[in-house]
Write a protein that holds these residues in place. Structure first.
Motif, PDB file in Angstrom:
ATOM      1  N   SER A  36     -21.688  39.862  50.296  1.00  9.04           N
ATOM      2  CA  SER A  36     -20.620  39.532  49.344  1.00  9.04           C
ATOM      3  C   SER A  36     -19.303  40.213  49.679  1.00  9.04           C
ATOM      4  CB  SER A  36     -21.047  39.916  47.924  1.00  9.04           C
ATOM      5  OG  SER A  36     -21.356  41.288  47.837  1.00  9.04           O
ATOM      6  N   LEU A  37     -19.301  41.185  50.575  1.00  5.70           N
ATOM      7  CA  LEU A  37     -18.053  41.832  50.982  1.00  5.70           C
ATOM      8  C   LEU A  37     -17.474  41.216  52.245  1.00  5.70           C
ATOM      9  CD1 LEU A  37     -18.592  45.649  50.316  1.00  5.70           C
ATOM     10  CD2 LEU A  37     -17.841  43.835  48.780  1.00  5.70           C
ATOM     11  N   ASP A  38     -18.123  40.178  52.780  1.00  9.59           N
ATOM     12  CA  ASP A  38     -17.661  39.545  54.009  1.00  9.59           C
ATOM     13  C   ASP A  38     -17.724  38.027  53.878  1.00  9.59           C
ATOM     14  OD1 ASP A  38     -16.727  39.134  56.540  1.00  9.59           O
ATOM     15  OD2 ASP A  38     -18.551  39.733  57.575  1.00  9.59           O
ATOM     16  N   ASN A  39     -17.085  37.533  52.820  1.00  8.46           N
ATOM     17  CA  ASN A  39     -16.943  36.089  52.627  1.00  8.46           C
ATOM     18  C   ASN A  39     -18.270  35.354  52.662  1.00  8.46           C
ATOM     19  OD1 ASN A  39     -14.027  36.193  52.502  1.00  8.46           O
ATOM     20  ND2 ASN A  39     -14.040  36.459  54.733  1.00  8.46           N
ATOM     21  N   LYS A  61     -19.798  37.263  41.604  1.00 11.86           N
ATOM     22  CA  LYS A  61     -18.811  36.206  41.838  1.00 11.86           C
ATOM     23  C   LYS A  61     -19.223  35.354  43.027  1.00 11.86           C
ATOM     24  CE  LYS A  61     -13.884  35.334  42.673  1.00 11.86           C
ATOM     25  NZ  LYS A  61     -14.145  34.380  43.762  1.00 11.86           N
ATOM     26  N   MET A  62     -19.758  35.994  44.055  1.00  8.52           N
ATOM     27  CA  MET A  62     -20.235  35.239  45.215  1.00  8.52           C
ATOM     28  C   MET A  62     -21.333  34.260  44.816  1.00  8.52           C
ATOM     29  SD  MET A  62     -22.229  36.594  48.639  1.00  8.52           S
ATOM     30  CE  MET A  62     -23.742  36.893  47.695  1.00  8.52           C
ATOM     31  N   LEU A  63     -22.247  34.706  43.955  1.00  2.80           N
ATOM     32  CA  LEU A  63     -23.337  33.835  43.536  1.00  2.80           C
ATOM     33  C   LEU A  63     -22.809  32.624  42.774  1.00  2.80           C
ATOM     34  CD1 LEU A  63     -26.035  36.448  42.432  1.00  2.80           C
ATOM     35  CD2 LEU A  63     -25.684  35.371  44.663  1.00  2.80           C
ATOM     36  N   GLY A  82     -32.065  45.063  46.697  1.00  5.98           N
ATOM     37  CA  GLY A  82     -31.414  46.069  45.873  1.00  5.98           C
ATOM     38  C   GLY A  82     -30.051  46.504  46.320  1.00  5.98           C
ATOM     39  N   MET A  83     -29.264  45.620  46.902  1.00  6.64           N
ATOM     40  CA  MET A  83     -27.924  46.046  47.303  1.00  6.64           C
ATOM     41  C   MET A  83     -26.862  45.140  46.696  1.00  6.64           C
ATOM     42  SD  MET A  83     -26.741  47.524  50.999  1.00  6.64           S
ATOM     43  CE  MET A  83     -26.689  45.966  51.851  1.00  6.64           C
ATOM     44  N   GLY A  84     -27.048  44.824  45.407  1.00 13.45           N
ATOM     45  CA  GLY A  84     -26.054  44.012  44.732  1.00 13.45           C
ATOM     46  C   GLY A  84     -24.761  44.759  44.500  1.00 13.45           C
ATOM     47  N   GLY A  85     -24.849  46.066  44.196  1.00 10.35           N
ATOM     48  CA  GLY A  85     -23.647  46.798  43.876  1.00 10.35           C
ATOM     49  C   GLY A  85     -23.524  48.159  44.517  1.00 10.35           C
ATOM     50  N   TYR A  86     -24.635  48.864  44.696  1.00 12.52           N
ATOM     51  CA  TYR A  86     -24.599  50.179  45.334  1.00 12.52           C
ATOM     52  C   TYR A  86     -25.324  50.118  46.663  1.00 12.52           C
ATOM     53  CZ  TYR A  86     -22.846  51.949  40.910  1.00 12.52           C
ATOM     54  OH  TYR A  86     -22.086  52.164  39.793  1.00 12.52           O
ATOM     55  N   ASP A  87     -25.292  51.190  47.419  1.00  8.24           N
ATOM     56  CA  ASP A  87     -25.796  51.151  48.783  1.00  8.24           C
ATOM     57  C   ASP A  87     -26.642  52.372  49.097  1.00  8.24           C
ATOM     58  OD1 ASP A  87     -26.194  50.125  51.247  1.00  8.24           O
ATOM     59  OD2 ASP A  87     -24.228  50.619  52.045  1.00  8.24           O
ATOM     60  N   HIS A 147     -20.896  46.429  53.098  1.00  9.28           N
ATOM     61  CA  HIS A 147     -21.948  45.433  52.909  1.00  9.28           C
ATOM     62  C   HIS A 147     -22.557  45.534  51.519  1.00  9.28           C
ATOM     63  CE1 HIS A 147     -24.813  42.652  55.072  1.00  9.28           C
ATOM     64  NE2 HIS A 147     -25.316  42.752  53.862  1.00  9.28           N
ATOM     65  N   ARG A 148     -22.547  44.423  50.799  1.00 14.11           N
ATOM     66  CA  ARG A 148     -23.314  44.222  49.570  1.00 14.11           C
ATOM     67  C   ARG A 148     -23.831  42.801  49.631  1.00 14.11           C
ATOM     68  NH1 ARG A 148     -21.941  48.589  49.914  1.00 14.11           N
ATOM     69  NH2 ARG A 148     -21.120  50.069  48.386  1.00 14.11           N
ATOM     70  N   GLY A 149     -24.835  42.484  48.833  1.00 17.27           N
ATOM     71  CA  GLY A 149     -25.285  41.110  48.935  1.00 17.27           C
ATOM     72  C   GLY A 149     -26.444  40.743  48.044  1.00 17.27           C
ATOM     73  N   ALA A 150     -26.921  39.511  48.229  1.00 20.50           N
ATOM     74  CA  ALA A 150     -28.027  38.959  47.461  1.00 20.50           C
ATOM     75  C   ALA A 150     -28.687  37.852  48.274  1.00 20.50           C
ATOM     76  CB  ALA A 150     -27.534  38.415  46.116  1.00 20.50           C
ATOM     77  N   VAL A 151     -29.912  37.511  47.887  1.00 18.61           N
ATOM     78  CA  VAL A 151     -30.649  36.420  48.523  1.00 18.61           C
ATOM     79  C   VAL A 151     -30.461  35.154  47.701  1.00 18.61           C
ATOM     80  CG1 VAL A 151     -32.948  35.525  49.091  1.00 18.61           C
ATOM     81  CG2 VAL A 151     -32.361  37.903  49.620  1.00 18.61           C
ATOM     82  N   ILE A 152     -30.134  34.049  48.361  1.00 28.36           N
ATOM     83  CA  ILE A 152     -30.048  32.744  47.711  1.00 28.36           C
ATOM     84  C   ILE A 152     -31.064  31.824  48.366  1.00 28.36           C
ATOM     85  CG2 ILE A 152     -28.617  30.734  47.219  1.00 28.36           C
ATOM     86  CD1 ILE A 152     -26.184  32.525  47.251  1.00 28.36           C
TER      87      ILE A 152
END
Length: 569
Positions: free
Chosen positions: A447-450, A43-45, A396-401, A424-429
């Motif tokens: 993605s868990l911090d706006n 959703k963040m992406l 590799g931290m789109g969903g798990y940690d 913390h989860r996230g992705a590179v843009i």
């Protein structure tokens, strides 16, 4: 005159727009119970306006869909833990072979019963529940042998809701289609390995759905095109999707990006048996063949996408030191391709590298001297990517940690590692604008911090095609309308990875046939500096004044506006 200038600026702006490409992996289901927040990352992406999502694998959507049965006679069943359950007639029994976000492998069949009278048996929340979350069900599992003893008491009424038996790929496809971005992905171990809840059938189902999505959103809309190792014809076969796939993606009509996708067996398998060794050799041949092609000489950016990279290039897994994949990563480095992987559920980034180490593990990983790798551009310092130089990202931290516990996490070639449980989860843009498409701003967002920016860096391409003014384009799109995948036609039934039944491609034959034809049909691309760019004595200092194509458009518009003004006057 003021209105004319306004129109001039508006026309200049309309000539092109920025593009955003996201890199993500190990996505995870909507499974917050087990720390899977992939839905929030995706959703963040979309909220960030990403055009293309590149996934390095491990989608974490597995399982067999449920089957429903009417119970036609009372019977008793014993679970593998010894629990005895009375199942009454006129109940509805549902069985699953589903592995959920906790990665719990089920040896046998999970069953649940929906009843109208007897409240002492397991109860499902609803008829479409796909894994057990109720304590009342107590994860009742029966063996395969026990199932066959109760089959005579049942009348099947629902078989997988009318879809492919492997509902993980179906659910993943449905999840992706809730978002508007384009999507390309490679396979991870969770898609292809039986021990990790995947398998050949599961991955074949994924390929069918994702190839259909690629056809609809990328190929048929002329945004890009892919082809494989055995079949170099576009749009590329379903069977090679995400295994060895060479993909071009356009920016404002030009093929600026070249991706090579390697699946788990093709780019991440570290075994030393003959088959694994041969698969790695083919992948290296594929990388060299594709990046050496005339077409690739005109792209601005190259990327190598595989699920797990060579050990020294990731900051995860304290037990891992194998450099078996170094031949693959070194081939990517030679061609100036940015290396993107996952597998370790974290984000890490290396410094700019002149070498990536060798198979023995003794060879050094060499960092490019910072004095040789900075470019002054728009008041930013950027690392130069060119042939022979790379940087490796673990996304590799789109969903798990996981944890930054790898033995190379504090190595001199490692720049940053991020992993924090629960928050913390996230992705590179990566964003590339129209004015300077050879420069990309890369941001790692939480993605868990706006969508907070945790890491930011800038890369500037100096690949052979970084400043080409004439670009090669993809073949004309097909006119075939993508339909619901024929799962039976596309599924493979092998239990181990096997080569497709196509002859090994011969480099000389390819040059004489398909590859030579591609080069024959291509147009010669100028390697001269484009008009409007002034190269300083220091080749790293570049002053921008616009592209020649834009200059022609703007000049014509300005002349027209001035003539109109004179006429009116």
């Amino acid at each position: 005159m003021r209105n004319a200038l306004f129109l001039l600026l508006a026309a200049r702006w309309s000539l092109g727009q920025a593009i955003k490409i996201a890199f993500v992996g190990d996505t995870g289901m909507e499974d917050e119970r087990n720390y899977g927040y992939g839905h929030l990352t995706m959703k963040m992406l979309e909220d960030q306006g990403v055009d293309l999502v590149v996934d390095v694998g491990d989608f974490d959507y597995w399982g067999r869909c449920s089957e429903s049965y009417d119970v036609i006679e009372d019977f008793e069943v014993t679970s593998i833990t010894g629990r005895i359950v009375q199942v009454p007639a006129d109940a509805v029994l549902k069985r699953f072979k589903w592995q959920d976000g906790a990665h719990e492998t089920v040896e046998g069949w999970e069953i649940g019963v929906l009843v109208s009278r007897n409240k002492d048996v397991p109860i499902f929340h609803n008829s479409e529940e796909t894994h057990f979350v109720s304590p009342a069900i107590d994860r009742l599992v029966i063996s395969e042998r026990t199932w066959y003893t109760v089959d005579d008491y049942l009348n099947q009424t629902e078989d997988c809701f009318g879809y492919d038996p492997w509902d993980g790929p179906f659910e993943w496809d449905k999840f992706l289609r809730h978002h508007n971005f384009d999507f390309l992905g490679a396979s991870g171990n969770n898609e292809v390995m039986l021990v990790d809840l995947g398998g050949p059938e599961v991955w074949a189902s994924h390929q069918t759905y994702m190839h259909a999505l690629y056809m609809e959103r990328i190929y048929n809309t002329q945004k890009g095109a892919c082809h494989g190792y055995f079949d170099p014809q576009e749009p590329g076969s379903v069977e090679e999707y995400g295994d060895r796939y060479s993909c071009y993606y356009k920016h404002n009509g030009s093929e600026d990006f070249h991706f090579i996708f390697l699946g788990w067996w093709q780019g991440s398998d570290e075994h030393w048996n003959d088959q694994s060794t041969e698969e790695r050799r083919r992948s290296i041949d594929f990388i060299d063949r594709e990046f050496n092609s005339t077409r690739s000489q005109n792209v601005r950016w190259r990327f190598c996408i595989h699920h797990m990279t060579s050990a020294k290039l990731s900051a995860g897994d304290s037990r891992r030191d194998a450099m078996t994949l170094s031949g693959i990563t070194d081939a990517c480095r030679r061609h100036g391709a940015v290396i993107v992987s996952g597998h370790h559920h974290l984000y890490s980034r290396t410094k700019l590298l002149d070498s990536v180490g060798g198979e023995t593990g003794e060879e050094p990983v060499t960092v490019r001297n910072s004095s040789d790798s900075s470019v002054s551009f728009n008041n930013k310092n950027a690392s130069i990517i060119q042939e022979g130089v790379t940087v490796s990202l673990t996304v590799g931290m789109g969903g798990y940690d996981s944890s930054c516990n790898g033995q190379y996490v504090d190595s001199p070639w490692m720049e940053i590692c991020v992993a924090s449980l629960m928050d913390h989860r996230g992705a590179v843009i990566a964003e590339f604008d129209e004015e300077t498409p050879w420069t990309g701003t890369f941001q790692y967002l939480n993605s868990l911090d706006n969508a907070m920016v945790v890491d930011e860096f800038v890369l500037t391409s100096r690949l052979p095609g970084w400043n080409s003014t004439v670009r090669l384009s993809t073949e004309a799109p097909t006119t075939v309308t993508a339909t619901e995948p024929d799962m039976e036609a596309e599924r493979t039934n092998t239990e181990t990875p096997t080569a497709l039944p196509v002859p090994e491609p011969n480099t000389e034959e390819n040059e004489e046939n398909g590859m030579a034809q591609e080069e024959y049909n291509s147009i010669i691309v100028s390697t001269e500096e484009p008009a409007g760019f002034e190269v300083q004595p220091d080749a790293n200092a570049i002053v921008e004044s616009g592209s020649s194509e834009e200059f022609v458009h703007v000049s014509i518009l300005l002349l027209s506006l001035l003539m109109s003004g004179l006429t009116i006057a």
